[in-house]
Design a protein around this motif. Structure first.
Motif, PDB file in Angstrom:
ATOM      1  N   LEU A  17      -0.194  -6.892   2.969  1.00  0.00           N
ATOM      2  CA  LEU A  17       1.115  -6.988   2.329  1.00  0.00           C
ATOM      3  C   LEU A  17       2.154  -6.409   3.274  1.00  0.00           C
ATOM      4  O   LEU A  17       2.092  -5.235   3.642  1.00  0.00           O
ATOM      5  CB  LEU A  17       1.114  -6.224   1.008  1.00  0.00           C
ATOM      6  N   VAL A  18       3.096  -7.245   3.672  1.00  0.00           N
ATOM      7  CA  VAL A  18       4.192  -6.815   4.542  1.00  0.00           C
ATOM      8  C   VAL A  18       5.465  -6.790   3.699  1.00  0.00           C
ATOM      9  O   VAL A  18       5.806  -7.775   3.043  1.00  0.00           O
ATOM     10  CB  VAL A  18       4.368  -7.754   5.747  1.00  0.00           C
ATOM     11  N   CYS A  19       6.135  -5.656   3.715  1.00  0.00           N
ATOM     12  CA  CYS A  19       7.406  -5.496   3.017  1.00  0.00           C
ATOM     13  C   CYS A  19       8.487  -5.238   4.061  1.00  0.00           C
ATOM     14  O   CYS A  19       8.334  -4.348   4.899  1.00  0.00           O
ATOM     15  CB  CYS A  19       7.339  -4.326   2.038  1.00  0.00           C
ATOM     16  N   THR A  20       9.549  -6.029   4.006  1.00  0.00           N
ATOM     17  CA  THR A  20      10.681  -5.825   4.901  1.00  0.00           C
ATOM     18  C   THR A  20      11.936  -5.690   4.045  1.00  0.00           C
ATOM     19  O   THR A  20      12.247  -6.578   3.251  1.00  0.00           O
ATOM     20  CB  THR A  20      10.841  -7.006   5.878  1.00  0.00           C
ATOM     21  N   HIS A  21      12.609  -4.555   4.186  1.00  0.00           N
ATOM     22  CA  HIS A  21      13.876  -4.328   3.486  1.00  0.00           C
ATOM     23  C   HIS A  21      14.947  -4.321   4.564  1.00  0.00           C
ATOM     24  O   HIS A  21      15.042  -3.387   5.352  1.00  0.00           O
ATOM     25  CB  HIS A  21      13.837  -3.002   2.724  1.00  0.00           C
ATOM     26  N   THR A  32      13.641  -0.245  13.141  1.00  0.00           N
ATOM     27  CA  THR A  32      14.498  -0.938  14.097  1.00  0.00           C
ATOM     28  C   THR A  32      15.222  -2.081  13.424  1.00  0.00           C
ATOM     29  O   THR A  32      14.849  -2.549  12.360  1.00  0.00           O
ATOM     30  CB  THR A  32      13.657  -1.479  15.264  1.00  0.00           C
ATOM     31  N   ASP A  33      16.283  -2.544  14.076  1.00  0.00           N
ATOM     32  CA  ASP A  33      17.052  -3.693  13.591  1.00  0.00           C
ATOM     33  C   ASP A  33      17.528  -3.512  12.160  1.00  0.00           C
ATOM     34  O   ASP A  33      17.568  -4.463  11.393  1.00  0.00           O
ATOM     35  CB  ASP A  33      16.229  -4.978  13.718  1.00  0.00           C
ATOM     36  N   SER A  34      17.867  -2.330  11.780  1.00  0.00           N
ATOM     37  CA  SER A  34      18.385  -1.994  10.462  1.00  0.00           C
ATOM     38  C   SER A  34      17.496  -2.494   9.326  1.00  0.00           C
ATOM     39  O   SER A  34      17.975  -2.910   8.288  1.00  0.00           O
ATOM     40  CB  SER A  34      19.821  -2.499  10.288  1.00  0.00           C
ATOM     41  N   ALA A  35      16.196  -2.465   9.546  1.00  0.00           N
ATOM     42  CA  ALA A  35      15.241  -2.883   8.509  1.00  0.00           C
ATOM     43  C   ALA A  35      14.119  -1.853   8.394  1.00  0.00           C
ATOM     44  O   ALA A  35      13.724  -1.231   9.370  1.00  0.00           O
ATOM     45  CB  ALA A  35      14.661  -4.253   8.831  1.00  0.00           C
ATOM     46  N   ILE A  36      13.635  -1.716   7.187  1.00  0.00           N
ATOM     47  CA  ILE A  36      12.445  -0.912   6.932  1.00  0.00           C
ATOM     48  C   ILE A  36      11.310  -1.913   6.801  1.00  0.00           C
ATOM     49  O   ILE A  36      11.406  -2.863   6.014  1.00  0.00           O
ATOM     50  CB  ILE A  36      12.593  -0.106   5.628  1.00  0.00           C
ATOM     51  N   ARG A  37      10.247  -1.738   7.566  1.00  0.00           N
ATOM     52  CA  ARG A  37       9.129  -2.692   7.521  1.00  0.00           C
ATOM     53  C   ARG A  37       7.826  -1.919   7.372  1.00  0.00           C
ATOM     54  O   ARG A  37       7.579  -0.973   8.123  1.00  0.00           O
ATOM     55  CB  ARG A  37       9.091  -3.527   8.793  1.00  0.00           C
ATOM     56  N   THR A  38       7.035  -2.331   6.394  1.00  0.00           N
ATOM     57  CA  THR A  38       5.735  -1.694   6.194  1.00  0.00           C
ATOM     58  C   THR A  38       4.651  -2.762   6.141  1.00  0.00           C
ATOM     59  O   THR A  38       4.902  -3.903   5.743  1.00  0.00           O
ATOM     60  CB  THR A  38       5.692  -0.886   4.877  1.00  0.00           C
ATOM     61  N   GLU A  39       3.462  -2.383   6.543  1.00  0.00           N
ATOM     62  CA  GLU A  39       2.277  -3.235   6.435  1.00  0.00           C
ATOM     63  C   GLU A  39       1.200  -2.415   5.761  1.00  0.00           C
ATOM     64  O   GLU A  39       0.887  -1.318   6.216  1.00  0.00           O
ATOM     65  CB  GLU A  39       1.796  -3.679   7.812  1.00  0.00           C
ATOM     66  N   THR A  40       0.650  -2.948   4.664  1.00  0.00           N
ATOM     67  CA  THR A  40      -0.379  -2.234   3.923  1.00  0.00           C
ATOM     68  C   THR A  40      -1.509  -3.199   3.599  1.00  0.00           C
ATOM     69  O   THR A  40      -1.269  -4.318   3.148  1.00  0.00           O
ATOM     70  CB  THR A  40       0.191  -1.663   2.607  1.00  0.00           C
ATOM     71  N   LEU A  41      -2.731  -2.746   3.824  1.00  0.00           N
ATOM     72  CA  LEU A  41      -3.910  -3.535   3.490  1.00  0.00           C
ATOM     73  C   LEU A  41      -4.398  -3.113   2.112  1.00  0.00           C
ATOM     74  O   LEU A  41      -4.620  -1.925   1.859  1.00  0.00           O
ATOM     75  CB  LEU A  41      -5.019  -3.312   4.524  1.00  0.00           C
ATOM     76  N   TYR A  42      -4.519  -4.090   1.223  1.00  0.00           N
ATOM     77  CA  TYR A  42      -5.080  -3.844  -0.105  1.00  0.00           C
ATOM     78  C   TYR A  42      -6.401  -4.590  -0.213  1.00  0.00           C
ATOM     79  O   TYR A  42      -6.499  -5.743   0.192  1.00  0.00           O
ATOM     80  CB  TYR A  42      -4.112  -4.309  -1.200  1.00  0.00           C
ATOM     81  N   ARG A  43      -7.388  -3.942  -0.729  1.00  0.00           N
ATOM     82  CA  ARG A  43      -8.724  -4.534  -0.895  1.00  0.00           C
ATOM     83  C   ARG A  43      -8.773  -5.334  -2.200  1.00  0.00           C
ATOM     84  O   ARG A  43      -9.660  -5.167  -3.019  1.00  0.00           O
ATOM     85  CB  ARG A  43      -9.788  -3.445  -0.901  1.00  0.00           C
ATOM     86  N   HIS A  44      -7.788  -6.191  -2.362  1.00  0.00           N
ATOM     87  CA  HIS A  44      -7.669  -7.043  -3.541  1.00  0.00           C
ATOM     88  C   HIS A  44      -7.233  -8.421  -3.062  1.00  0.00           C
ATOM     89  O   HIS A  44      -6.515  -8.533  -2.062  1.00  0.00           O
ATOM     90  CB  HIS A  44      -6.633  -6.486  -4.522  1.00  0.00           C
ATOM     91  N   PRO A  45      -7.613  -9.479  -3.774  1.00  0.00           N
ATOM     92  CA  PRO A  45      -7.228 -10.827  -3.348  1.00  0.00           C
ATOM     93  C   PRO A  45      -5.727 -11.070  -3.505  1.00  0.00           C
ATOM     94  O   PRO A  45      -5.062 -10.432  -4.332  1.00  0.00           O
ATOM     95  CB  PRO A  45      -8.035 -11.741  -4.284  1.00  0.00           C
ATOM     96  N   PRO A  46      -5.179 -12.016  -2.735  1.00  0.00           N
ATOM     97  CA  PRO A  46      -3.741 -12.287  -2.780  1.00  0.00           C
ATOM     98  C   PRO A  46      -3.205 -12.595  -4.181  1.00  0.00           C
ATOM     99  O   PRO A  46      -2.113 -12.158  -4.527  1.00  0.00           O
ATOM    100  CB  PRO A  46      -3.562 -13.486  -1.851  1.00  0.00           C
ATOM    101  N   HIS A  47      -3.964 -13.339  -4.998  1.00  0.00           N
ATOM    102  CA  HIS A  47      -3.444 -13.683  -6.323  1.00  0.00           C
ATOM    103  C   HIS A  47      -3.215 -12.439  -7.182  1.00  0.00           C
ATOM    104  O   HIS A  47      -2.293 -12.390  -7.981  1.00  0.00           O
ATOM    105  CB  HIS A  47      -4.360 -14.686  -7.047  1.00  0.00           C
ATOM    106  N   ARG A  48      -4.024 -11.407  -6.980  1.00  0.00           N
ATOM    107  CA  ARG A  48      -3.843 -10.170  -7.744  1.00  0.00           C
ATOM    108  C   ARG A  48      -2.641  -9.377  -7.208  1.00  0.00           C
ATOM    109  O   ARG A  48      -1.857  -8.821  -7.977  1.00  0.00           O
ATOM    110  CB  ARG A  48      -5.102  -9.315  -7.687  1.00  0.00           C
ATOM    111  N   MET A  93      15.277   5.633   1.626  1.00  0.00           N
ATOM    112  CA  MET A  93      14.344   4.587   1.211  1.00  0.00           C
ATOM    113  C   MET A  93      13.200   4.396   2.200  1.00  0.00           C
ATOM    114  O   MET A  93      12.166   3.839   1.833  1.00  0.00           O
ATOM    115  CB  MET A  93      15.080   3.274   1.004  1.00  0.00           C
ATOM    116  N   SER A  94      13.363   4.847   3.419  1.00  0.00           N
ATOM    117  CA  SER A  94      12.323   4.657   4.429  1.00  0.00           C
ATOM    118  C   SER A  94      11.001   5.303   4.032  1.00  0.00           C
ATOM    119  O   SER A  94       9.938   4.799   4.374  1.00  0.00           O
ATOM    120  CB  SER A  94      12.781   5.209   5.781  1.00  0.00           C
ATOM    121  N   GLY A  95      11.058   6.387   3.308  1.00  0.00           N
ATOM    122  CA  GLY A  95       9.824   7.044   2.883  1.00  0.00           C
ATOM    123  C   GLY A  95       9.207   6.430   1.652  1.00  0.00           C
ATOM    124  O   GLY A  95       8.064   6.726   1.304  1.00  0.00           O
ATOM    125  N   GLY A  96       9.931   5.542   0.975  1.00  0.00           N
ATOM    126  CA  GLY A  96       9.443   4.947  -0.261  1.00  0.00           C
ATOM    127  C   GLY A  96       8.620   3.697  -0.059  1.00  0.00           C
ATOM    128  O   GLY A  96       7.477   3.615  -0.469  1.00  0.00           O
TER     129      GLY A  96
END
Length: 146
Positions: A103-107, A4-20, A124-127
């Motif tokens: 980790l949230v990615c918004t393009h 929506t809103d001409s953006a691709i947005r993903t949310e992914t949980l990584y079992r690693h600390p933020p600094h990594r 790009m939506s599938g990437g």
């Protein structure tokens, strides 16, 4: 993933600390392993490129970028200009949670009334956040732990 809103947005949980996770997003070699070869430097205003296989006649294989937001280890954003007239922004947000990092990615910035934008948006939506990218980034995060 939201389209929506001409953006691709993903949310992914990584079992690693933020600094990594931050390191995987900002270390040029790590970034090249899971995304594309680049000359990225984590400095506000730094201009850099990603390079990949061209898709003639529309894409020469070079994505021109500039770091526009940098708040370690929470937020990173850069412009993403892969085709003439298509100036978009990729923004990463890291949030520490009990099990690791969200980790949230918004393009954003696609003009879906333009055919070239719509085609690029769809491709790009599938990437971003796709299984292949998530797995590749997770491998890099695991290697960074060693």
């Amino acid at each position: 993933m939201s389209r929506t809103d001409s953006a691709i947005r993903t949310e992914t949980l990584y079992r690693h600390p933020p600094h990594r996770v931050w390191r995987a997003l900002t270390d040029s070699d790590a970034l090249a392993t899971w995304l594309m070869p680049n000359d990225f430097v984590p400095e506000l205003g730094h201009r850099f490129t990603f390079r990949t296989q061209p898709v003639p006649p529309y894409f020469d294989g070079v994505v021109h970028c500039e770091v526009t937001e940098l708040e370690p280890p929470k937020t990173l954003a850069y412009t993403w200009c892969g085709m003439p007239g298509m100036n978009t922004v990729v923004r990463w947000e890291l949030t520490e949670i009990d099990d690791g990092t969200l980790l949230v990615c918004t393009h954003s910035g696609f003009d879906l009334t333009e055919e070239s934008h719509l085609k690029t948006f769809r491709s790009m939506s599938g990437g971003w956040g796709g299984r292949k990218m998530v797995a590749a980034l997770d491998r890099v995060l695991t290697e960074l732990a060693v």
